[in-house]
Design a protein around this motif. Structure first.
Motif, PDB file in Angstrom:
ATOM      1  N   THR A 216      50.824  35.253  62.045  1.00 49.10           N
ATOM      2  CA  THR A 216      50.139  35.983  60.993  1.00 49.10           C
ATOM      3  C   THR A 216      50.504  35.361  59.648  1.00 49.10           C
ATOM      4  O   THR A 216      51.685  35.147  59.348  1.00 49.10           O
ATOM      5  CB  THR A 216      50.484  37.479  60.998  1.00 49.10           C
ATOM      6  OG1 THR A 216      49.939  38.097  59.821  1.00 49.10           O
ATOM      7  CG2 THR A 216      51.975  37.747  61.058  1.00 49.10           C
TER       8      THR A 216
ATOM      9  N   ASP B 234      50.500  43.592  62.157  1.00 47.70           N
ATOM     10  CA  ASP B 234      50.209  42.430  62.999  1.00 47.70           C
ATOM     11  C   ASP B 234      51.281  42.223  64.054  1.00 47.70           C
ATOM     12  O   ASP B 234      50.975  42.008  65.235  1.00 47.70           O
ATOM     13  CB  ASP B 234      50.095  41.169  62.131  1.00 47.70           C
ATOM     14  CG  ASP B 234      48.903  41.191  61.196  1.00 47.70           C
ATOM     15  OD1 ASP B 234      47.954  41.958  61.451  1.00 47.70           O
ATOM     16  OD2 ASP B 234      48.922  40.432  60.211  1.00 47.70           O
TER      17      ASP B 234
ATOM     18  N   ASP C 161      43.543  45.073  59.959  1.00 49.46           N
ATOM     19  CA  ASP C 161      44.592  44.142  60.350  1.00 49.46           C
ATOM     20  C   ASP C 161      44.786  44.165  61.860  1.00 49.46           C
ATOM     21  O   ASP C 161      44.942  43.128  62.500  1.00 49.46           O
ATOM     22  CB  ASP C 161      45.908  44.511  59.665  1.00 49.46           C
ATOM     23  CG  ASP C 161      45.806  44.527  58.160  1.00 49.46           C
ATOM     24  OD1 ASP C 161      45.645  43.456  57.564  1.00 49.46           O
ATOM     25  OD2 ASP C 161      45.886  45.615  57.580  1.00 49.46           O
TER      26      ASP C 161
ATOM     27  N   ALA D 209      44.358  41.157  64.459  1.00 48.58           N
ATOM     28  CA  ALA D 209      45.548  40.753  65.210  1.00 48.58           C
ATOM     29  C   ALA D 209      45.293  40.798  66.707  1.00 48.58           C
ATOM     30  O   ALA D 209      45.706  39.895  67.454  1.00 48.58           O
ATOM     31  CB  ALA D 209      46.729  41.650  64.840  1.00 48.58           C
TER      32      ALA D 209
END
Length: 260
Positions: A2, A17, A208, A212
């Protein structure tokens, strides 16, 4: 990996993440781009990480551990975006890259300098396997207000024209729909992904987490459409399991499987 900012409240950013990475069976590495001062109510401030440190983090991991897939989140400035793009081309060309073009927090607090929008379009999008903007980010990036299926398709075409292999226009903010319609486009074909809209005020970190989860699936060898389908299902369950935290918006809960 990330490549993103840190959320001091733990609901989004690299914290979200890494939770998703761990729960989906991949080892998570980090290139931190910024440190935010935030909680469940909003973002108070942020501090950008020096360019040589951002680039150094990516290079250090790529040259030793290796990177099977990566995602970007908050990149804060045109300088950091350029730094990430240059380093990615030099160290990781051909590796799947999911670009989540984070421009503002869910509270509307800016997380990207306005001047950096052109850097996203011109430097990072052409390197992306997939871009995953929400509707507010779509409006900033391609000046299209998505209000229905037709405008969502128009936005997907405009985003794909900026250079990514695939464009995903997320429909979570499309309140006119009873479902949450996401639209994926590869330049030729559209694919739709639907999920029931979850009635909750706690959805911090949803974007996010989707990006992810998609990155994890790509690292596991999924195709882009299958990775998006998996991530859509995953984030929907995370939203179902979201919980209140502090005095504002609580986070989505990637740990729902552990609590079953």
């Amino acid at each position: 990996m990330t490549i993103a900012g840190s959320d001091s409240g733990g609901g989004a950013g690299i914290q979200a993440d890494l939770r998703t990475f761990a729960l989906l069976g991949v080892h998570g590495c980090v290139a931190m781009s910024a440190v935010t001062v935030q909680n469940s109510v909003g973002v108070k401030a942020f501090h950008e990480i020096p360019l040589e440190i951002v680039a150094g983090q990516i290079s250090a991991v790529a040259s030793d551990i290796g990177i099977q897939a990566a995602k970007t989140g908050m990149l804060a400035s045109s300088e950091i975006i350029g730094c990430v793009a240059q380093t990615w081309q030099a160290e990781c060309a051909g590796t799947p890259l999911v670009v989540d073009p984070v421009c503002a927090s869910m509270h509307g607090d800016p997380l990207l300098h306005p001047s950096a929008l052109s850097a996203l379009r011109d430097q990072l999008f052409p390197l992306a396997t997939l871009v995953t903007p929400n509707l507010d980010e779509v409006r900033l990036l391609v000046d299209i207000d998505v209000v229905d299926d037709r405008s969502q398709r128009e936005a997907a075409r405009a985003l794909h024209a900026l250079g990514p292999q695939w464009a995903l226009v997320k429909g979570g903010h499309l309140k006119s729909s009873d479902a949450s319609p996401d639209l994926l486009f590869d330049g030729t074909e559209f694919q739709e992904f639907h999920a029931p809209r979850v009635a909750t005020g706690h959805d911090h970190g949803a974007g996010d987490t989707l990006a992810a989860a998609t990155t994890c699936a790509l690292a596991h060898g999924f195709s882009v459409p299958d990775a998006v389908a998996f991530a859509k299902t995953w984030v929907t369950e995370c939203i179902r399991a979201a919980y209140p935290l502090g005095h504002g918006h609580g986070p989505v809960n990637a740990m729902f499987r552990l609590q079953a």
